[in-house]
Design a protein around this motif. Sequence first.
Motif, PDB file in Angstrom:
ATOM      1  N   ALA A   1       0.830  -1.209   0.000  1.00  0.00           N
ATOM      2  CA  ALA A   1       0.000   0.000   0.000  1.00  0.00           C
ATOM      3  C   ALA A   1       0.865   1.259   0.000  1.00  0.00           C
TER       4      ALA A   1
ATOM      5  N   GLY B   1       1.847   2.385  -3.272  1.00  0.00           N
ATOM      6  CA  GLY B   1       0.752   2.738  -4.169  1.00  0.00           C
ATOM      7  C   GLY B   1       0.322   1.603  -5.074  1.00  0.00           C
ATOM      8  N   GLN B   2       0.539   0.350  -4.647  1.00  0.00           N
ATOM      9  CA  GLN B   2       0.231  -0.802  -5.491  1.00  0.00           C
ATOM     10  C   GLN B   2      -0.916  -1.651  -4.937  1.00  0.00           C
ATOM     11  N   ALA B   3      -1.720  -1.058  -4.051  1.00  0.00           N
ATOM     12  CA  ALA B   3      -2.815  -1.828  -3.452  1.00  0.00           C
ATOM     13  C   ALA B   3      -3.785  -2.347  -4.505  1.00  0.00           C
ATOM     14  N   ARG B   4      -3.925  -1.631  -5.628  1.00  0.00           N
ATOM     15  CA  ARG B   4      -4.841  -2.068  -6.681  1.00  0.00           C
ATOM     16  C   ARG B   4      -4.353  -3.326  -7.379  1.00  0.00           C
ATOM     17  N   ARG B   5      -3.122  -3.724  -7.121  1.00  0.00           N
ATOM     18  CA  ARG B   5      -2.560  -4.897  -7.777  1.00  0.00           C
ATOM     19  C   ARG B   5      -2.607  -6.139  -6.870  1.00  0.00           C
ATOM     20  N   LEU B   6      -3.477  -6.126  -5.889  1.00  0.00           N
ATOM     21  CA  LEU B   6      -3.543  -7.243  -4.955  1.00  0.00           C
ATOM     22  C   LEU B   6      -3.848  -8.567  -5.649  1.00  0.00           C
TER      23      LEU B   6
ATOM     24  N   ARG C   1     -12.529 -11.186  -5.055  1.00  0.00           N
ATOM     25  CA  ARG C   1     -12.751 -11.275  -6.496  1.00  0.00           C
ATOM     26  C   ARG C   1     -13.551 -12.536  -6.840  1.00  0.00           C
TER      27      ARG C   1
END
Length: 376
Positions: A19, A22-27, A77
């Motif tokens: 996080a 800035g890569q939380a969207r890539r979980l 997901r």
Amino acid sequence: MEWTLVLEVTFYIGLFLLASLGQARRLVPVAAGWLVLMAVAFPLLPPGSRNMMPPPLYLVPVTASCVPFAMGLLLPRLIAAGWIRPATALLALPFAGACFFVDAPAARWLGGIAAVLLVGAAVTAPAIGRRSPAARGLIALGDWSYVLYLAHPPVLMLANWACPPHWSGLAYGAVCIAGALTATALLGPLDVALYRRLRGRIDALSPAAGKRATIAFLSLFVGCALWGSVETAQHDWAESRARHAIASLPAASWTTREAAEAALAGRGLALPSSVKARVESIEPLPGNERLVGAYAFDPAKPGRAMQLALFCGGRLESLERPRRLRRDLAGQPGFEGVGKRRIGYRVRIPAGPCTPDNLLAAAVDDNGRMAVLPLP
């Protein structure tokens, strides 16, 4: 030791770092890649590294015990795609049942999948009402679940000490469950109150104080992780040397006690007669396994480190360092110098290839000297 806390805290720190970058969207891709990494690494890892508890920092990303963490990241997901429903809980049954028929590392894979399926089924199930006593009890137990997680190992140990040896497994299990639930009911409200108070104080910290606390915690974690990893690397090096010493003898040397003792004497690799070592017990376990209990200690050289090698039909099945204190032996003649040294072993071996008739045990020190242990 609550060894899984090591994995849990490492997982949380990994999410924090992700996080922060800035890569939380890539979980989702990170979790999928993590699962692939663990699946590829599983057959390539040495057998002793697949189920190490706790694992060193450099093995955490590939240990099978992290399967539930990676799959848990994918769970939202999967639920959104409609692949997880309340009936999915039924799919967990074969995975959980299969755990009893495979070795411990494979069982962690299967058990992790079963756990994620159960959690997903619970999340998608209709919410229960909160008015009935049963519902309130279940909700309270959920709030106290972390205490249940922390309290059940000491309860199991206490029950194992207190229950008479002739009690059945069912009676022992009933005592353990009742004890764990009682401890949870007593400590659960205290844990929730303590959490709320600490959480309130943390939320009230200024940004600068919060940053200092975070840096201090991360520094402490990294320092402990590096110290533990270096120690584990040293143990791995000692194990590698022991395996090399064992391999220096012909494979046929490990088929019988007589052949092994003759080979050690012929190569000058026998440990001195001062070594006190023996296999004390060979117990059957669920899941087609046996539990071997042993000790090894040299009163003439108390600092001598020894590993336990177990051979089944001449094949090396397990090599284990001592992990248990044996205070029960400290007062016996010849064990006065034990102190706080770990000289005890509790090793799981597969029951299929290993029988009491073809089992052979040996103690191996850091210099490759060995002694064959008497069996019960």
